[in-house]
Design a protein around this motif. Structure first.
Motif, PDB file in Angstrom:
ATOM      1  N   GLU A  33      -1.513  -1.696 -11.134  1.00 31.25           N
ATOM      2  CA  GLU A  33      -2.553  -2.506 -10.498  1.00 31.25           C
ATOM      3  C   GLU A  33      -3.582  -1.702  -9.730  1.00 31.25           C
ATOM      4  O   GLU A  33      -4.549  -2.242  -9.240  1.00 31.25           O
ATOM      5  N   SER A  34      -3.387  -0.409  -9.597  1.00 31.90           N
ATOM      6  CA  SER A  34      -4.370   0.341  -8.822  1.00 31.90           C
ATOM      7  C   SER A  34      -5.673   0.473  -9.624  1.00 31.90           C
ATOM      8  O   SER A  34      -5.685   0.293 -10.844  1.00 31.90           O
ATOM      9  N   GLU A  86       4.520  10.522  -3.353  1.00 36.93           N
ATOM     10  CA  GLU A  86       4.245   9.224  -2.717  1.00 36.93           C
ATOM     11  C   GLU A  86       4.753   9.187  -1.299  1.00 36.93           C
ATOM     12  O   GLU A  86       5.792   9.763  -0.992  1.00 36.93           O
ATOM     13  N   SER A  87       4.029   8.498  -0.443  1.00 31.74           N
ATOM     14  CA  SER A  87       4.489   8.340   0.936  1.00 31.74           C
ATOM     15  C   SER A  87       4.082   6.945   1.415  1.00 31.74           C
ATOM     16  O   SER A  87       3.005   6.461   1.071  1.00 31.74           O
ATOM     17  N   PRO A  88       4.928   6.274   2.211  1.00 32.56           N
ATOM     18  CA  PRO A  88       4.536   4.943   2.702  1.00 32.56           C
ATOM     19  C   PRO A  88       3.434   5.022   3.754  1.00 32.56           C
ATOM     20  O   PRO A  88       2.715   4.065   3.985  1.00 32.56           O
ATOM     21  N   LYS A  89       3.313   6.180   4.395  1.00 29.66           N
ATOM     22  CA  LYS A  89       2.290   6.354   5.444  1.00 29.66           C
ATOM     23  C   LYS A  89       1.361   7.500   5.071  1.00 29.66           C
ATOM     24  O   LYS A  89       1.727   8.400   4.320  1.00 29.66           O
ATOM     25  N   SER A 145       0.830  -1.190   0.000  1.00 24.04           N
ATOM     26  CA  SER A 145       0.000   0.000   0.000  1.00 24.04           C
ATOM     27  C   SER A 145       0.870   1.246   0.000  1.00 24.04           C
ATOM     28  O   SER A 145       1.823   1.328   0.768  1.00 24.04           O
ATOM     29  N   VAL A 146       0.545   2.185  -0.851  1.00 20.76           N
ATOM     30  CA  VAL A 146       1.246   3.469  -0.783  1.00 20.76           C
ATOM     31  C   VAL A 146       0.197   4.570  -0.741  1.00 20.76           C
ATOM     32  O   VAL A 146      -0.960   4.362  -1.089  1.00 20.76           O
ATOM     33  N   GLU A 155      -3.344   3.719  -2.271  1.00 22.08           N
ATOM     34  CA  GLU A 155      -3.400   2.953  -3.518  1.00 22.08           C
ATOM     35  C   GLU A 155      -2.603   1.684  -3.361  1.00 22.08           C
ATOM     36  O   GLU A 155      -1.611   1.651  -2.637  1.00 22.08           O
ATOM     37  N   VAL A 156      -3.037   0.620  -4.038  1.00 24.81           N
ATOM     38  CA  VAL A 156      -2.317  -0.649  -3.961  1.00 24.81           C
ATOM     39  C   VAL A 156      -1.262  -0.669  -5.046  1.00 24.81           C
ATOM     40  O   VAL A 156      -1.524  -0.330  -6.193  1.00 24.81           O
TER      41      VAL A 156
END
Ligand code: TYD
Ligand code: MG
Length: 455
Positions: free
Chosen positions: A183-184, A16-19, A6-7, A36-37
């Motif tokens: 894939e999102s 983009e951020s991981p959290k 998940s991003v 988003e996946v």
């Protein structure tokens, strides 16, 4: 095996951020991150990069570049041509945004059907062929050279764009298109951005214009990343009020023409009809002047637009004060009320105030301040404004009436429409005032306006 991850991606700038974060570290926007996946490992299908073959290009001297080859495509609509800056530039990408049900699909289908002998490919990810056929019958378009393709996969769309060699492509809508490579879900930031970029590359490399229809979110912005607006050449906004049939197509950005140009349409049972003479339609036909009604000489794009503003100031009957405006910025309305209270000495604290721009249109021109204020004054005194008068001027916080642009054009149009009094700022310089049937009335401050209107 591919793993999912998940991003969080910023809807505004694509960072983009991981959290999840409340405020974007890149663009500073609040609450813009959406989950988003993302698949890590092997991508499912490599085919998205396909068809977008790289055409060799080398640096050229500016003086050697010729623009003779660029011939704009005539849309067969005077209004549409004007917003585009004189027709469609081959290889350009135009994004059309608007609220659901406003008429984006109708506008584009109508245009695809009437663009003449050009071969058009209308890609729809929202409706079936039968639905489109029904709509086409309604707008009485035969569509002898218009191909309808109901598909949402980007790879297939690009394949058909190559196979059919259309002269013009319409994609309805960019939010429904997806690519296998990512894939999102369709409509996510990644899909919207990547699909639009692939279509943009196709357009530039093949010199074919592409129209993208885009949804807007509840704040009224185009849904999807802001970068989408940056990558396309032209951004058009289709707006109007659900209760009226008038629609306005506004150029918010145009790399090939003037920005802020508008086109007006009337949504009828048989599709959109263009309005080439807007002022005569937007002004009420009756000769009887009413209190609270003022005519504003606005400028939208390069064209003067005379619009009626209706104001109503009445004592509050319930405890809650109402300040409502439709078609006119409500923050500006509050500012004008405050100026009228402070500089004009009017107590409006216990009054409900409603302002309405006729025809359900939205106007951005600051010159509309003066007609809005004149309308309010007329409603407060319950006395109609001088007949055949129109207004234009910006109001500053100090109560001063400031000059506006293109005054000569506004004055010429006012004269053409039969107005005899033209209220404007004293700081505006009129250069073409010979043998004119219209007399300018100069005002410097709100007090002076009050005095000239009501005494
Ligand atoms: P549509 O183009 O489907 O809107 P969007 O694509 O922006 O969601 O327009 C739908 C509206 O337009 C619908 O309320 C019916 C109306 N309409 C007409 O009034 N006349 C027409 O000829 C057509 C085709 C639609
Ligand atoms: Mg639609």
């Amino acid at each position: 095996m591919a793993k999912t991850k998940s991003v969080f991606i910023c809807r505004e700038c694509g960072a983009e951020s991981p959290k999840w974060v409340g405020k974007c570290f890149a663009c500073g926007e609040w609450n813009s991150f959406a989950e988003e996946v993302k698949f890590t490992g092997k991508t499912v299908n490599k085919s998205a990069g396909l068809l977008v073959s790289r055409v060799e290009s080398k640096p050229m001297l500016l003086s050697e570049i010729s623009t003779d080859k660029i011939e704009r495509i005539d849309t067969r609509s005077v209004e549409f041509n004007r917003v585009l800056g004189g027709g469609i530039v081959p290889g350009s990408v135009v994004l059309i945004g608007g609220e659901p049900g406003i008429g984006k699909s109708t506008l584009m289908l109508q245009f695809a059907l009437r663009v003449g002998s050009l071969k058009t490919l209308y890609v729809s990810g929202e409706e079936s062929e039968e639905q489109i056929k029904l709509r086409a019958t309604r707008i009485s378009g035969k569509g002898l050279s218009c191909y309808i393709y109901c598909e949402t996969r980007l790879e297939k769309i690009l394949e058909q764009c190559v196979a059919q060699t259309p002269d013009l492509i319409v994609v309805d809508s960019i939010q429904t298109i997806y690519s296998d490579t990512f894939e999102s879900a369709p409509g996510s930031v990644t899909q919207v951005r990547e699909c639009a970029t692939a279509l943009l590359r196709f357009a530039k490399e093949n010199g074919k214009p592409v129209f993208l229809i885009g949804h807007i979110n509840k704040e009224g912005h185009l849904a999807g990343p802001k970068v989408l607006e940056h990558i396309v050449d032209t951004v058009l906004h289709f707006e109007g009020d659900g209760h009226h049939s008038y629609r306005m197509l506004r150029a918010l950005k145009n790399r090939f023409g003037p920005g802020n140009e508008i086109a007006l349409f009337d949504m009828q049972n048989s599709g959109l009809r263009e309005i080439t003479n807007p002022s005569e339609i937007l002004l009420s036909q009756g000769d009887e002047p009413y209190s609270g009604t003022a005519v504003g000489a606005a400028m939208e794009g390069l064209r003067p637009l005379f619009i009626e503003v209706q104001s109503l100031v009445s004592p509050t009957s319930y405890g809650v004060l109402q300040r409502s405006s439709s078609g006119y910025d409500s923050k500006r309305l509050n500012m004008i009320i405050a100026v009228l209270e402070k500089r004009g000495g009017h107590k409006l604290a216990g009054k409900d105030i409603f302002v309405n721009i006729a025809g359900g249109l939205k106007v951005n021109d600051p010159a509309m301040d003066l007609p809005v204020m004149a309308g309010m004054i007329s409603s407060v005194y319950d006395r109609p404004l001088p007949s055949k008068s129109c207004f234009c001027g910006e109001i500053s916080l100090t109560g001063e009436i400031r000059a506006v642009q293109k005054i000569d054009q506004r004055l010429a149009e006012a004269e053409k429409l039969g107005f005899t009094k033209f209220f404007l700022s004293k700081y505006n310089k009129i250069t073409t005032q010979k043998n004119s049937k219209i007399s300018p009335v100069y005002v410097t401050t709100v007090d002076e306006l009050l005095a000239k209107l009501m005494h």
